[in-house]
Write a protein that holds these residues in place. Structure first.
Motif, PDB file in Angstrom:
ATOM      1  N   UNK A 171      11.887   0.079  -1.978  1.00 20.29           N
ATOM      2  CA  UNK A 171      11.588  -1.295  -1.582  1.00 20.29           C
ATOM      3  C   UNK A 171      11.097  -1.349  -0.140  1.00 20.29           C
ATOM      4  N   UNK A 172      11.774  -0.644   0.760  1.00 22.12           N
ATOM      5  CA  UNK A 172      11.361  -0.685   2.164  1.00 22.12           C
ATOM      6  C   UNK A 172      10.003  -0.018   2.381  1.00 22.12           C
ATOM      7  N   UNK A 173       9.699   1.016   1.592  1.00 20.37           N
ATOM      8  CA  UNK A 173       8.359   1.619   1.674  1.00 20.37           C
ATOM      9  C   UNK A 173       7.292   0.607   1.273  1.00 20.37           C
ATOM     10  N   UNK A 174       7.554  -0.121   0.193  1.00 14.96           N
ATOM     11  CA  UNK A 174       6.598  -1.123  -0.284  1.00 14.96           C
ATOM     12  C   UNK A 174       6.437  -2.258   0.731  1.00 14.96           C
ATOM     13  N   UNK A 175       7.538  -2.669   1.328  1.00 15.99           N
ATOM     14  CA  UNK A 175       7.475  -3.726   2.349  1.00 15.99           C
ATOM     15  C   UNK A 175       6.635  -3.260   3.526  1.00 15.99           C
ATOM     16  N   UNK A 176       6.898  -2.042   4.009  1.00 13.80           N
ATOM     17  CA  UNK A 176       6.119  -1.525   5.149  1.00 13.80           C
ATOM     18  C   UNK A 176       4.625  -1.479   4.826  1.00 13.80           C
ATOM     19  N   UNK A 177       4.289  -0.959   3.642  1.00 12.59           N
ATOM     20  CA  UNK A 177       2.874  -0.886   3.251  1.00 12.59           C
ATOM     21  C   UNK A 177       2.240  -2.271   3.252  1.00 12.59           C
ATOM     22  N   UNK A 178       2.916  -3.242   2.644  1.00 10.55           N
ATOM     23  CA  UNK A 178       2.363  -4.582   2.513  1.00 10.55           C
ATOM     24  C   UNK A 178       2.247  -5.289   3.868  1.00 10.55           C
ATOM     25  N   UNK A 179       3.271  -5.167   4.695  1.00  6.38           N
ATOM     26  CA  UNK A 179       3.262  -5.814   6.013  1.00  6.38           C
ATOM     27  C   UNK A 179       2.172  -5.209   6.897  1.00  6.38           C
ATOM     28  N   UNK A 180       2.103  -3.898   6.940  1.00  4.56           N
ATOM     29  CA  UNK A 180       1.090  -3.231   7.766  1.00  4.56           C
ATOM     30  C   UNK A 180      -0.312  -3.613   7.306  1.00  4.56           C
ATOM     31  N   UNK A 181      -0.554  -3.571   5.996  1.00  7.54           N
ATOM     32  CA  UNK A 181      -1.878  -3.904   5.470  1.00  7.54           C
ATOM     33  C   UNK A 181      -2.260  -5.347   5.806  1.00  7.54           C
ATOM     34  N   UNK A 182      -1.326  -6.279   5.637  1.00  8.85           N
ATOM     35  CA  UNK A 182      -1.624  -7.694   5.888  1.00  8.85           C
ATOM     36  C   UNK A 182      -1.912  -7.951   7.362  1.00  8.85           C
ATOM     37  N   UNK A 183      -1.074  -7.423   8.245  1.00  6.48           N
ATOM     38  CA  UNK A 183      -1.266  -7.659   9.676  1.00  6.48           C
ATOM     39  C   UNK A 183      -2.548  -7.005  10.163  1.00  6.48           C
ATOM     40  N   UNK A 184      -2.778  -5.755   9.788  1.00  5.76           N
ATOM     41  CA  UNK A 184      -3.982  -5.066  10.258  1.00  5.76           C
ATOM     42  C   UNK A 184      -5.246  -5.697   9.693  1.00  5.76           C
ATOM     43  N   UNK A 185      -5.204  -6.164   8.451  1.00 10.06           N
ATOM     44  CA  UNK A 185      -6.380  -6.794   7.840  1.00 10.06           C
ATOM     45  C   UNK A 185      -6.687  -8.137   8.502  1.00 10.06           C
ATOM     46  N   UNK A 186      -5.655  -8.928   8.769  1.00 14.43           N
ATOM     47  CA  UNK A 186      -5.884 -10.283   9.270  1.00 14.43           C
ATOM     48  C   UNK A 186      -6.071 -10.364  10.781  1.00 14.43           C
ATOM     49  N   UNK A 187      -5.481  -9.432  11.515  1.00 16.16           N
ATOM     50  CA  UNK A 187      -5.493  -9.568  12.978  1.00 16.16           C
ATOM     51  C   UNK A 187      -6.238  -8.469  13.706  1.00 16.16           C
ATOM     52  N   UNK A 188      -6.519  -7.364  13.059  1.00 16.96           N
ATOM     53  CA  UNK A 188      -7.120  -6.175  13.679  1.00 16.96           C
ATOM     54  C   UNK A 188      -6.171  -5.508  14.670  1.00 16.96           C
ATOM     55  N   UNK A 189      -4.903  -5.921  14.677  1.00 17.17           N
ATOM     56  CA  UNK A 189      -3.896  -5.246  15.490  1.00 17.17           C
ATOM     57  C   UNK A 189      -3.422  -4.002  14.745  1.00 17.17           C
ATOM     58  N   UNK A 190      -3.116  -2.953  15.487  1.00 17.30           N
ATOM     59  CA  UNK A 190      -2.524  -1.759  14.884  1.00 17.30           C
ATOM     60  C   UNK A 190      -1.008  -1.968  14.850  1.00 17.30           C
ATOM     61  N   UNK A 191      -0.403  -1.787  13.695  1.00 16.46           N
ATOM     62  CA  UNK A 191       1.048  -1.927  13.571  1.00 16.46           C
ATOM     63  C   UNK A 191       1.659  -0.566  13.837  1.00 16.46           C
ATOM     64  N   UNK A 192       2.470  -0.491  14.900  1.00 20.07           N
ATOM     65  CA  UNK A 192       3.055   0.790  15.292  1.00 20.07           C
ATOM     66  C   UNK A 192       4.345   1.100  14.546  1.00 20.07           C
ATOM     67  N   UNK A 193       5.084   0.050  14.178  1.00 20.54           N
ATOM     68  CA  UNK A 193       6.327   0.283  13.432  1.00 20.54           C
ATOM     69  C   UNK A 193       6.761  -0.987  12.735  1.00 20.54           C
ATOM     70  N   UNK A 194       7.458  -0.803  11.615  1.00 25.45           N
ATOM     71  CA  UNK A 194       8.088  -1.900  10.892  1.00 25.45           C
ATOM     72  C   UNK A 194       9.534  -1.465  10.655  1.00 25.45           C
ATOM     73  N   UNK A 195      10.445  -2.045  11.411  1.00 23.53           N
ATOM     74  CA  UNK A 195      11.870  -1.734  11.289  1.00 23.53           C
ATOM     75  C   UNK A 195      12.508  -2.754  10.361  1.00 23.53           C
TER      76      UNK A 195
END
Length: 164
Positions: free
Chosen positions: A118-142
């Protein structure tokens, strides 16, 4: 002729972001960004990234809720106020720099879900959404798993406790 291998972390510049506790976190700076151009700079507010992360987290099956017990209690009270909206950033905190973001999530999982997957899926989804919408690089998802939701454990309105 061989090309020497260089350590990316050693060659990147470091950007320091202030945390809510007054400390600092060194985040490496991305080498290219569409947020900083010759025509100006785009700044993205923390609340924007929090909402994106909150929505992306809620999209993953197995996440029951976001936030700790106190945050969820306030959220439940807020939902009962006419015209009030659910906070999309509940259980989410972020640190946003000029080019990078770090995300902290507090979640409640559904009983029976394998938490590691579940946490792997959350990290993938959060990173993809933030990077796609903002062009920010996500360094970590705790992610902090604060509770497990068991079906039928919901707090239901108790009619006997109401004033009639």
């Amino acid at each position: 002729m061989t090309t020497p291998i260089t350590d990316k972390a050693a060659t990147d510049k470091a950007a320091t972001d202030k945390t809510a506790t007054g400390g600092s976190r060194n985040l490496p700076v991305a080498s290219n960004s569409s947020l900083l151009t010759t025509h100006g700079k785009t700044t993205i507010a923390d609340t924007v990234v929090e909402k994106i992360a909150g929505l992306a987290t809620r999209e993953v099956n197995g996440v029951h809720a976001l936030g700790g017990g106190v945050a969820r209690a306030f959220g439940a009270v807020r939902e009962r106020i006419p015209g009030a909206k659910t906070s999309l950033a509940q259980g989410v905190s972020v640190e946003v720099g000029e080019r990078q973001a770090a995300v902290d999530l507090d979640i409640v999982v559904e009983y029976g879900v394998e938490i590691g997957e579940l946490t792997k899926a959350i990290r993938r989804n959060v990173i993809a959404a933030i990077e796609r919408m903002t062009a920010l690089e996500v360094t970590e998802v705790n992610i902090t798993v604060g509770d497990v939701h068991i079906e039928g454990d919901d707090d239901k309105d108790d009619d006997s406790a109401r004033v009639q």
